[in-house]
Design a protein around this motif. Structure first.
Motif, PDB file in Angstrom:
ATOM      1  N   LEU A   1     -91.157  -0.711  22.259  1.00 26.09           N
ATOM      2  CA  LEU A   1     -92.121  -1.374  23.138  1.00 26.09           C
ATOM      3  C   LEU A   1     -91.565  -1.583  24.546  1.00 26.09           C
ATOM      4  O   LEU A   1     -92.307  -1.618  25.521  1.00 26.09           O
ATOM      5  N   GLN A   2     -90.254  -1.740  24.642  1.00 30.43           N
ATOM      6  CA  GLN A   2     -89.633  -1.970  25.947  1.00 30.43           C
ATOM      7  C   GLN A   2     -89.571  -0.706  26.804  1.00 30.43           C
ATOM      8  O   GLN A   2     -89.380  -0.770  28.007  1.00 30.43           O
ATOM      9  N   LYS A   3     -89.725   0.461  26.153  1.00 31.02           N
ATOM     10  CA  LYS A   3     -89.649   1.706  26.932  1.00 31.02           C
ATOM     11  C   LYS A   3     -90.862   1.786  27.864  1.00 31.02           C
ATOM     12  O   LYS A   3     -91.984   1.532  27.434  1.00 31.02           O
ATOM     13  N   PRO A   4     -90.643   2.161  29.129  1.00 36.00           N
ATOM     14  CA  PRO A   4     -91.778   2.175  30.044  1.00 36.00           C
ATOM     15  C   PRO A   4     -92.711   3.371  29.829  1.00 36.00           C
ATOM     16  O   PRO A   4     -93.906   3.273  30.066  1.00 36.00           O
ATOM     17  N   VAL A   5     -92.178   4.497  29.365  1.00 39.15           N
ATOM     18  CA  VAL A   5     -92.986   5.714  29.381  1.00 39.15           C
ATOM     19  C   VAL A   5     -93.553   6.109  28.009  1.00 39.15           C
ATOM     20  O   VAL A   5     -94.750   6.395  27.875  1.00 39.15           O
ATOM     21  N   LEU A   6     -92.699   6.077  26.982  1.00 38.03           N
ATOM     22  CA  LEU A   6     -93.120   6.645  25.696  1.00 38.03           C
ATOM     23  C   LEU A   6     -94.406   6.029  25.120  1.00 38.03           C
ATOM     24  O   LEU A   6     -95.346   6.770  24.762  1.00 38.03           O
ATOM     25  N   PRO A   7     -94.507   4.684  25.044  1.00 34.29           N
ATOM     26  CA  PRO A   7     -95.752   4.140  24.479  1.00 34.29           C
ATOM     27  C   PRO A   7     -96.981   4.521  25.306  1.00 34.29           C
ATOM     28  O   PRO A   7     -98.064   4.720  24.762  1.00 34.29           O
ATOM     29  N   VAL A   8     -96.794   4.655  26.632  1.00 35.11           N
ATOM     30  CA  VAL A   8     -97.925   5.037  27.481  1.00 35.11           C
ATOM     31  C   VAL A   8     -98.332   6.488  27.183  1.00 35.11           C
ATOM     32  O   VAL A   8     -99.526   6.815  27.124  1.00 35.11           O
ATOM     33  N   ILE A   9     -97.330   7.323  26.950  1.00 39.24           N
ATOM     34  CA  ILE A   9     -97.648   8.724  26.618  1.00 39.24           C
ATOM     35  C   ILE A   9     -98.446   8.788  25.312  1.00 39.24           C
ATOM     36  O   ILE A   9     -99.440   9.494  25.192  1.00 39.24           O
TER      37      ILE A   9
ATOM     38  N   LEU B   1    -107.422   4.979  30.290  1.00 43.86           N
ATOM     39  CA  LEU B   1    -106.012   5.337  30.394  1.00 43.86           C
ATOM     40  C   LEU B   1    -105.299   4.408  31.367  1.00 43.86           C
ATOM     41  O   LEU B   1    -104.194   3.919  31.091  1.00 43.86           O
ATOM     42  N   LEU B   2    -105.945   4.127  32.485  1.00 42.42           N
ATOM     43  CA  LEU B   2    -105.346   3.212  33.467  1.00 42.42           C
ATOM     44  C   LEU B   2    -105.148   1.826  32.854  1.00 42.42           C
ATOM     45  O   LEU B   2    -104.059   1.252  32.889  1.00 42.42           O
ATOM     46  N   LEU B   3    -106.242   1.301  32.277  1.00 42.41           N
ATOM     47  CA  LEU B   3    -106.146  -0.042  31.682  1.00 42.41           C
ATOM     48  C   LEU B   3    -105.212  -0.046  30.475  1.00 42.41           C
ATOM     49  O   LEU B   3    -104.444  -0.985  30.264  1.00 42.41           O
ATOM     50  N   GLY B   4    -105.305   1.035  29.684  1.00 40.51           N
ATOM     51  CA  GLY B   4    -104.468   1.136  28.484  1.00 40.51           C
ATOM     52  C   GLY B   4    -102.988   1.177  28.860  1.00 40.51           C
ATOM     53  O   GLY B   4    -102.155   0.537  28.204  1.00 40.51           O
ATOM     54  N   ALA B   5    -102.659   1.915  29.933  1.00 40.14           N
ATOM     55  CA  ALA B   5    -101.258   1.984  30.372  1.00 40.14           C
ATOM     56  C   ALA B   5    -100.780   0.591  30.771  1.00 40.14           C
ATOM     57  O   ALA B   5     -99.671   0.168  30.413  1.00 40.14           O
ATOM     58  N   ALA B   6    -101.657  -0.134  31.473  1.00 33.32           N
ATOM     59  CA  ALA B   6    -101.278  -1.489  31.884  1.00 33.32           C
ATOM     60  C   ALA B   6    -101.076  -2.381  30.648  1.00 33.32           C
ATOM     61  O   ALA B   6    -100.108  -3.156  30.575  1.00 33.32           O
ATOM     62  N   CYS B   7    -101.979  -2.246  29.653  1.00 38.86           N
ATOM     63  CA  CYS B   7    -101.849  -3.035  28.414  1.00 38.86           C
ATOM     64  C   CYS B   7    -100.548  -2.687  27.707  1.00 38.86           C
ATOM     65  O   CYS B   7     -99.840  -3.565  27.191  1.00 38.86           O
TER      66      CYS B   7
ATOM     67  N   SER C   1     -97.647  -4.088  29.410  1.00 41.86           N
ATOM     68  CA  SER C   1     -97.607  -5.550  29.304  1.00 41.86           C
ATOM     69  C   SER C   1     -96.944  -6.008  28.004  1.00 41.86           C
ATOM     70  O   SER C   1     -96.609  -7.182  27.845  1.00 41.86           O
ATOM     71  N   MET C   2     -96.768  -5.080  27.053  1.00 45.63           N
ATOM     72  CA  MET C   2     -96.057  -5.436  25.818  1.00 45.63           C
ATOM     73  C   MET C   2     -94.550  -5.286  26.015  1.00 45.63           C
ATOM     74  O   MET C   2     -93.769  -5.669  25.157  1.00 45.63           O
ATOM     75  N   GLY C   3     -94.150  -4.654  27.108  1.00 46.88           N
ATOM     76  CA  GLY C   3     -92.718  -4.418  27.340  1.00 46.88           C
ATOM     77  C   GLY C   3     -92.295  -4.874  28.713  1.00 46.88           C
ATOM     78  O   GLY C   3     -92.205  -6.074  28.980  1.00 46.88           O
ATOM     79  N   VAL C   4     -92.130  -3.885  29.612  1.00 45.44           N
ATOM     80  CA  VAL C   4     -91.543  -4.211  30.916  1.00 45.44           C
ATOM     81  C   VAL C   4     -92.371  -5.188  31.754  1.00 45.44           C
ATOM     82  O   VAL C   4     -91.834  -5.881  32.606  1.00 45.44           O
ATOM     83  N   TRP C   5     -93.672  -5.220  31.551  1.00 47.17           N
ATOM     84  CA  TRP C   5     -94.502  -6.156  32.324  1.00 47.17           C
ATOM     85  C   TRP C   5     -94.821  -7.434  31.554  1.00 47.17           C
ATOM     86  O   TRP C   5     -95.774  -8.136  31.888  1.00 47.17           O
TER      87      TRP C   5
END
Ligand code: PFF
Length: 454
Positions: free
Chosen positions: A140-148, A357-363, A366-370
């Motif tokens: 969850l802390q990874k910035p890219v993988l969960p977004v991908i 995708l935009l909102l989902g990436a932000a969500c 928000s579980m990790g780096v944000w």
């Protein structure tokens, strides 16, 4: 597009499987077991069943009749059935709710893809319970993988929706739903045959009414609406593709039975297995993502190939269930943009996918780096979850009941439910009573409770 140009689902079984595909999702397999686990098991399930019967069913029939009568997207439906009135806001509320739910639901759905890869590459092997917690937290802390993964899931959904109602939604549901049932049943049988699984079955099926509090009742009610995809015009949109001879009440009954069976089977997969290896049933939302790989590891310690197959199958099943639900949520917003703004289906779907995708990436972030960025004490993911499930869905469900129970002409409602008088509808008075009084009052109860006013 005129109403008569609209596509229909091609078969009765297509109608049932597509609607059941919407209902059966992360809500059944991920949320239902942990809710039941936290609320004492069997008593929660009994109350849940009552809620499905007396509240879920009338709301579902209402959504079906609104959709099929209007043959339009959910916002268009209210414009057509109640022209020039504020009821159209119920439709807009549904579209907005769908957009928000799809954004954060895709994040959790994306996690299932990560777990398929982990299970498939055998990376669960040799890990212990603390390892699973730590590796999930670091994922969850990874910035890219969960977004991908979120993006992959949204794209999968996108391609099915773009293919349209018959070729996309109906065909994929016909393929995926039977596969899903087979997987659920196989996994349930395996789980029940584990040593010490009886405790899990007792927990699921022997009610302890001393544990029933208002919290349990209200939790079961909320779960019923969420699980049955009610309150945001999702089944209303699907019903706009039903043909004139679809039996609405029977379809609602089938969807209710299928959805409930999958939820109970998910409980039968998880609790006997959890008890068998000594894991607490009230582990919460992490139950599946953290505990289950460990359960599979321990349960089949002597036969690693079984733990490999079991965990891989389980996460494939979870992803399939999530996909048939994300398709239905996506369709609510796509049909709205396609019909109300005269965009092509592809362009409408692309806008929805890009926005989510935009909102989902932000969500996801928000579980990790944000995670430090909070509004009202919640990160974005939790804020979306809270606002949609605890405010927008109950509000939508209540308004849908009030619309069919009080606003629509009773003869129109009867004509639609009875297919213009060609079906005998013996339960009609009961349905009207439920939709006028029981369901709206009960939903208002959930609503007030969630808001802490009751
Ligand atoms: N019913 C879906 C599930 O159980 O996962 C979630 C859902 C789908 C909620 C569609 C609302 C909706 F309109």
């Amino acid at each position: 597009m005129t109403n008569s140009d609209r596509v229909n689902f091609g078969s009765r079984i297509g109608v049932i499987l597509a609607s059941a595909g919407s209902a059966v999702g992360l809500g059944n397999i991920w949320r239902f077991p942990y809710e039941a686990g936290q609320h004492g098991g069997a008593a929660f399930i009994l109350i849940y069943l009552l809620c499905v019967l007396f509240m879920g069913m009338p709301v579902m029939i209402s959504e079906f009749l609104i959709g099929r009568r209007s043959r339009a997207n959910t916002a268009g439906a209210y414009r057509i059935l109640a022209p020039g009135t504020p009821w159209r806001w119920v439709g807009f509320l549904g579209v907005l709710t769908g957009f928000l739910i799809l954004s954060y639901y895709s994040v959790v759905a994306g996690w299932t893809l990560e777990f398929i890869v982990e299970a498939g590459t055998n990376s669960f092997a040799g890990k212990t319970a603390p390892d699973f917690s730590a590796s999930f937290a670091s994922f969850l802390q990874k910035p890219v993988l969960p977004v991908i993964w979120t993006a992959c899931f949204l794209l999968l959904t996108h391609f099915v929706v773009v293919r349209g109602v018959k070729k996309g939604i109906e065909r994929s549901s016909k393929l995926m739903m039977p596969l899903l049932f087979i997987l659920v049943i196989v996994l349930a049988v395996c789980s029940v045959s584990l040593p010490g699984s009886e405790k899990g079955l007792l927990f699921l099926f022997r009610p302890d009414f001393s544990k029933v509090t208002s919290d349990v009742v209200l939790g079961a009610m909320g779960q019923a609406f969420y699980s049955l995809s009610l309150g945001m015009g999702c089944l209303c949109t699907y019903a706009s593709y039903f043909s004139r001879d679809t039996n609405l009440a029977k379809t609602a009954g089938s969807v209710g039975v299928i959805d409930t069976c999958v939820a109970v089977l998910a409980g039968i997969i998880i609790f006997p297995a959890a008890f068998s290896v000594g894991i607490s049933p009230d582990a919460g939302p992490e139950l599946i993502f953290i505990t289950l790989p460990n359960v599979f590891q321990q349960a089949f310690a002597g036969v690693p190939v079984l733990s490999y197959i079991f965990s891989l199958m389980f996460y494939i099943l979870l992803a399939l269930a999530a996909l048939t639900s994300t398709i239905s949520i996506h369709e609510v917003v796509t049909a709205y943009l396609h019909e109300e703004f005269h965009l092509s289906r592809t362009r409408a779907a692309t806008l929805v996918t890009a926005g989510c995708l935009l909102l989902g990436a932000a969500c996801s972030l928000s579980m990790g780096v944000w995670s430090d960025f909070t509004i009202a004490g919640m990160n974005l993911f939790n804020l979306f979850d809270f606002t949609t499930t605890k405010i927008m869905l109950p509000l939508g469900g209540m308004l849908i009941c009030l619309f069919t129970g009080w606003y629509l002409d009773r003869r129109l409602v009867y004509a639609e439910v009875s297919n213009e008088g060609s079906l005998k509808v013996r339960f009609f008075r009961a349905y009207i009573f439920l939709v006028r009084y029981v369901a709206p009052i009960a939903i208002a109860g959930v609503f007030l409770k969630e808001w802490g006013l009751f």
